[in-house]
Design an enzyme around this catalytic site. Structure first.
Site, PDB file in Angstrom:
ATOM      1  N   GLU A 184       0.835  -1.216   0.000  1.00 48.64           N
ATOM      2  CA  GLU A 184       0.000   0.000   0.000  1.00 48.64           C
ATOM      3  C   GLU A 184       0.859   1.251   0.000  1.00 48.64           C
ATOM      4  OE1 GLU A 184      -4.052  -1.785   2.063  1.00 48.64           O
ATOM      5  OE2 GLU A 184      -2.713  -0.610   3.326  1.00 48.64           O
ATOM      6  N   GLU A 444     -19.567  -6.444 -14.323  1.00 42.56           N
ATOM      7  CA  GLU A 444     -20.401  -7.352 -15.118  1.00 42.56           C
ATOM      8  C   GLU A 444     -19.634  -8.608 -15.524  1.00 42.56           C
ATOM      9  OE1 GLU A 444     -21.558  -6.113 -19.179  1.00 42.56           O
ATOM     10  OE2 GLU A 444     -20.137  -4.466 -18.959  1.00 42.56           O
TER      11      GLU A 444
HETATM   12  P1  NDP Z   1       2.243  -8.506   6.698  1.00 45.14           P
HETATM   13  O1  NDP Z   1       2.282  -9.711   7.540  1.00 45.14           O
HETATM   14  O2  NDP Z   1       1.147  -8.303   5.725  1.00 45.14           O
HETATM   15  O3  NDP Z   1       3.593  -8.424   5.871  1.00 45.14           O
HETATM   16  C1  NDP Z   1       4.846  -8.455   6.477  1.00 45.14           C
HETATM   17  C2  NDP Z   1       5.876  -8.583   5.393  1.00 45.14           C
HETATM   18  O4  NDP Z   1       7.172  -8.451   5.954  1.00 45.14           O
HETATM   19  C3  NDP Z   1       5.816  -9.932   4.694  1.00 45.14           C
HETATM   20  O5  NDP Z   1       6.010  -9.727   3.323  1.00 45.14           O
HETATM   21  C4  NDP Z   1       6.998 -10.693   5.315  1.00 45.14           C
HETATM   22  O6  NDP Z   1       7.567 -11.620   4.459  1.00 45.14           O
HETATM   23  C5  NDP Z   1       7.974  -9.562   5.546  1.00 45.14           C
HETATM   24  N1  NDP Z   1       8.929  -9.857   6.619  1.00 45.14           N
HETATM   25  C6  NDP Z   1       8.653 -10.350   7.837  1.00 45.14           C
HETATM   26  N2  NDP Z   1       9.785 -10.467   8.568  1.00 45.14           N
HETATM   27  C7  NDP Z   1      10.793 -10.026   7.771  1.00 45.14           C
HETATM   28  C8  NDP Z   1      12.187  -9.904   7.940  1.00 45.14           C
HETATM   29  N3  NDP Z   1      12.784 -10.250   9.088  1.00 45.14           N
HETATM   30  N4  NDP Z   1      12.899  -9.420   6.919  1.00 45.14           N
HETATM   31  C9  NDP Z   1      12.300  -9.061   5.753  1.00 45.14           C
HETATM   32  N5  NDP Z   1      10.996  -9.158   5.536  1.00 45.14           N
HETATM   33  C10 NDP Z   1      10.244  -9.649   6.532  1.00 45.14           C
HETATM   34  O7  NDP Z   1       2.373  -7.284   7.712  1.00 45.14           O
HETATM   35  P2  NDP Z   1       2.068  -5.741   7.548  1.00 45.14           P
HETATM   36  O8  NDP Z   1       2.938  -5.080   8.549  1.00 45.14           O
HETATM   37  O9  NDP Z   1       2.129  -5.318   6.143  1.00 45.14           O
HETATM   38  O10 NDP Z   1       0.570  -5.642   8.043  1.00 45.14           O
HETATM   39  C11 NDP Z   1       0.227  -6.143   9.331  1.00 45.14           C
HETATM   40  C12 NDP Z   1      -1.215  -6.564   9.364  1.00 45.14           C
HETATM   41  O11 NDP Z   1      -2.030  -5.412   9.379  1.00 45.14           O
HETATM   42  C13 NDP Z   1      -1.653  -7.345   8.144  1.00 45.14           C
HETATM   43  O12 NDP Z   1      -1.445  -8.712   8.307  1.00 45.14           O
HETATM   44  C14 NDP Z   1      -3.103  -7.004   8.031  1.00 45.14           C
HETATM   45  O13 NDP Z   1      -3.826  -7.943   8.760  1.00 45.14           O
HETATM   46  C15 NDP Z   1      -3.207  -5.620   8.657  1.00 45.14           C
HETATM   47  N6  NDP Z   1      -3.352  -4.593   7.616  1.00 45.14           N
HETATM   48  C16 NDP Z   1      -4.470  -4.614   6.835  1.00 45.14           C
HETATM   49  C17 NDP Z   1      -4.651  -3.686   5.849  1.00 45.14           C
HETATM   50  C18 NDP Z   1      -5.874  -3.752   5.005  1.00 45.14           C
HETATM   51  O14 NDP Z   1      -6.825  -4.403   5.402  1.00 45.14           O
HETATM   52  N7  NDP Z   1      -5.875  -3.155   3.828  1.00 45.14           N
HETATM   53  C19 NDP Z   1      -3.668  -2.642   5.604  1.00 45.14           C
HETATM   54  C20 NDP Z   1      -2.518  -2.716   6.466  1.00 45.14           C
HETATM   55  C21 NDP Z   1      -2.383  -3.662   7.428  1.00 45.14           C
HETATM   56  P3  NDP Z   1       6.936 -13.072   4.228  1.00 45.14           P
HETATM   57  O15 NDP Z   1       5.794 -12.873   3.298  1.00 45.14           O
HETATM   58  O16 NDP Z   1       8.065 -13.823   3.603  1.00 45.14           O
HETATM   59  O17 NDP Z   1       6.552 -13.591   5.562  1.00 45.14           O
END
Ligand code: NDP
Length: 457
Positions: A184, A444
């Protein structure tokens, strides 16, 4: 007469805490609520709501360009970040006021203070230097952005909390992560005119989503000029001069940037709260362990929302809060139903999704039929934009039930909210087919997909 100061004391006035507190108060409970930052919580103050304003703002970045094909021209376009942030802050102040008013009108006492637990019935209010007691305690403290402190220079980066109050927009941003917040904000910054590079450790972004969704969002982001580097991580971050940093990656390359944006997940906010004093069990991530009624390991202590790390979404926290209040203060035991929760990622174009991803459905059901389409929307024919729309239905081949729907494209989130009603209610593909199309719309296409998709061998 209860022996406690309160029937319910809620720690954290975010979406879940406020909903639970208001309902409990409406049911006659004496309620106290402590909030250390601002009433409204992450969603209202530094999450969904301000984020959506930034999304709207950045969409105009593309909109002005698209308007040219429709005959519009403007000689002087400019964007004022400070003005946007001021207007956004005014609206957040207004919402914050409404939340406070609603709590007060329900009869709850609000304490502007950090609250910690001394024991299972005693809450310490730090700002007031005193204790209050409560029969039931609700932990609704949410979560907080996490950064990887094992990376040298990690503190040179910012998180989503800071992004809402940047003094100026950076020219170049490096985003770490491939989840909701990373995607986002990468799109927000790009739409507002920044150069953006996203660094993700895995194979493809949004890995929890249907693979077609990940691929489509990736290709749309690339088309806008967002650079996406996968299968690598930050090794260290170095300050070059006042305005720039160098991010060294584990693949041996580096990127120079003006801002490093951490979006590598959020952690439940349970640190230093004294939960251990009350005997509340936490899981490995620090989340409060709860049962299906949101009760913790301690009989009178409950937890709802992100602090429990179930499904970290505002409407889920609100429902959990409501179910808690019904169960504990209205003699109406209620569990949260976690099936078919609609989800959106406010990327540009946005994602809307409900139900099973194809890979999940194939794992659980014997026969899966896939219907999908990928097209340029009518609006783009004159705007010249190459943006494409993806629509995909996952159907149980045995029962014809639609198990999942995934959309990437303009209006995807709005469409999914409506579709979620039918899909949760068990709509079949035949019923989709029997529904007359509304022309000319993007939606649609959802009722005109007739051909089963067969993967090329
Ligand atoms: P997410 O869990 O969506 O994403 C975290 C990302 O960080 C993943 O891509 C993960 O990789 C990566 N990651 C985790 N640990 C490391 C690391 N040590 N090094 C590098 N990359 C890493 O978390 P967000 O913080 O984006 O959002 C948190 C929560 O908030 C979401 O799960 C959601 O539920 C909520 N949210 C909802 C929104 C909406 O409804 N539109 C908007 C924003 C937040 P990998 O995929 O490999 O695990």
């Amino acid at each position: 007469m209860t022996q406690f100061d309160y029937d319910l004391f809620t720690i954290g006035a975010g979406s879940g805490g406020v909903r639970a507190s208001r309902l409990a108060a409406n049911y006659g409970a004496k309620v106290g609520v402590a909030e250390e930052y601002r009433v409204g919580g992450t969603c209202v103050i530094r999450g969904c709501v301000p984020k959506k304003f930034l999304v709207y703002a950045s969409e105009y970045g593309h909109g002005f360009n698209d308007a040219k094909g429709y005959g519009w021209s403007a000689s002087e376009l400019s964007f004022d970040w400070t003005k946007l942030i001021e207007n956004k802050d005014d609206e957040i102040d207004r919402l914050n006021g409404i939340y406070i008013r609603n709590l007060k009108n329900a009869g709850a006492d609000i304490f502007q203070s950090r609250a910690t637990l001394k024991d299972k019935h005693t809450v310490h209010l730090e700002a007031e230097g005193r204790d209050v007691t409560a029969e039931k305690i609700l932990v609704a403290t949410g979560g907080a952005p996490w950064t990887d402190s094992s990376i040298p220079g990690h503190d040179l980066g910012v998180t989503s909390n800071d992004a809402f109050h940047l003094e100026k927009l950076p020219k170049h941003v490096v985003v770490a992560g491939g989840g909701y917040i990373a995607i986002e904000f990468a799109c927000i910054f790009k739409g507002l005119g920044c150069d953006v590079c996203l660094v993700y450790r895995g194979e493809d972004i949004l890995r929890y989503f249907d693979t077609d969704v990940s691929v489509q969002v990736h290709s749309e982001m690339k088309r806008q000029g967002i650079r996406i580097v996968t299968q690598t991580k930050f090794e260290n971050i170095e300050q070059l001069n006042d305005d720039s940093k160098r991010v060294h990656l584990t693949n041996g390359t580096h990127i120079d940037t003006n801002m490093v944006f951490w979006a590598v997940g959020r952690k439940p906010a349970t640190g230093g709260m004294g939960l251990e004093n009350a005997g509340v069990d936490l899981d490995k991530s620090g989340a409060v362990k709860v049962d299906e009624y949101s009760k913790s390991s301690v009989e009178n202590i409950y937890a709802v929302g992100d602090v429990t790390d179930r499904v970290a979404l505002t409407p889920v926290a609100i429902r959990e809060g409501a179910a808690f209040a019904e169960t504990c203060f209205n003699n109406n035991p209620m569990k949260m139903d976690y099936t078919f929760i609609p989800k959106a990622v406010f990327s540009q174009p946005p994602v809307g999704t409900v139900g099973y991803a194809e890979h999940e459905a194939r794992h659980e059901f014997k026969n899966i039929d896939i219907y999908k389409t990928n097209f340029r929307a009518m609006k783009n024919m004159l705007s010249g934009s190459e943006e494409r729309v993806l629509m995909k239905l996952v159907v149980d081949g045995d029962t014809d039930r639609v198990l999942g729907c995934h959309i990437v494209g303009d209006g995807a989130a709005e469409m999914i909210q409506c579709l979620a009603i039918a899909i949760k209610a068990g709509v079949t593909k035949k019923q989709f087919d029997e529904t007359v199309a509304l022309h000319p719309t993007i939606a649609e296409e959802l009722v005109t997909m007739r051909e089963k998709f067969t993967p090329k061998m």
